[in-house]
Design a protein around this motif. Structure first.
Motif: not given
Length: 138
Positions: A8-10, A39-45, A127-129, A133-136
């Motif tokens: 995500l940083a890249v 699946g992880p909670p961030y799968e949809p994103q 923005q999504l990245s 990154a901020g949340r997970y």
């Protein structure tokens, strides 16, 4: 989750590449597939991000962008970092291909609209990245 944070940083760092294009509204990406129960909670994103990367891979290749191959490479890195099961790899790959095909149907030549769509998608992906990154990603 360290591979996700690095990836995500890249992606966040490279998102401004498409800012060279003008900005106008683009067609929204389709809804990502629902996550599997384990699946992880961030799968949809993550699936949405993969779809955006597929769209950018097509549009930047169409317009001869210097970073066109980078989107495929980033997707390969995402699959490597997050594709822990064959089903998960398949979902990520399908999302990338869905994004690629969606723009292939309507953009046959590089136009201002193609460049604007790429710019908007890069902004949306950045923005999504950052959100992921901020949340997970820590």
């Amino acid at each position: 989750m360290r591979p996700l944070a690095a990836l995500l940083a890249v992606l966040v760092a490279l998102a401004p590449v498409a800012a060279l294009a003008q900005q106008r509204p683009a067609a929204p990406a389709s809804k990502p597939a629902a996550p599997e129960p384990d699946g992880p909670p961030y799968e949809p994103q993550l699936l949405q991000l993969a779809e955006i990367m597929g769209s950018l891979a097509y549009l930047r290749t169409l317009c001869g962008g210097k970073e066109a191959q980078d989107w495929r490479d980033r997707m390969a890195a995402l699959v490597e970092a997050e594709g822990r099961t064959p089903q998960r790899r398949d979902r990520l790959t399908a999302a990338f291909n869905r994004g690629f095909k969606a723009y292939a149907l309507t953009h046959r030549a590089c136009t201002d609209a193609s460049q604007e769509a790429a710019s908007r998608l890069a902004d949306q992906g950045g923005q999504l990245s950052r959100t992921l990154a901020g949340r997970y990603g820590g």
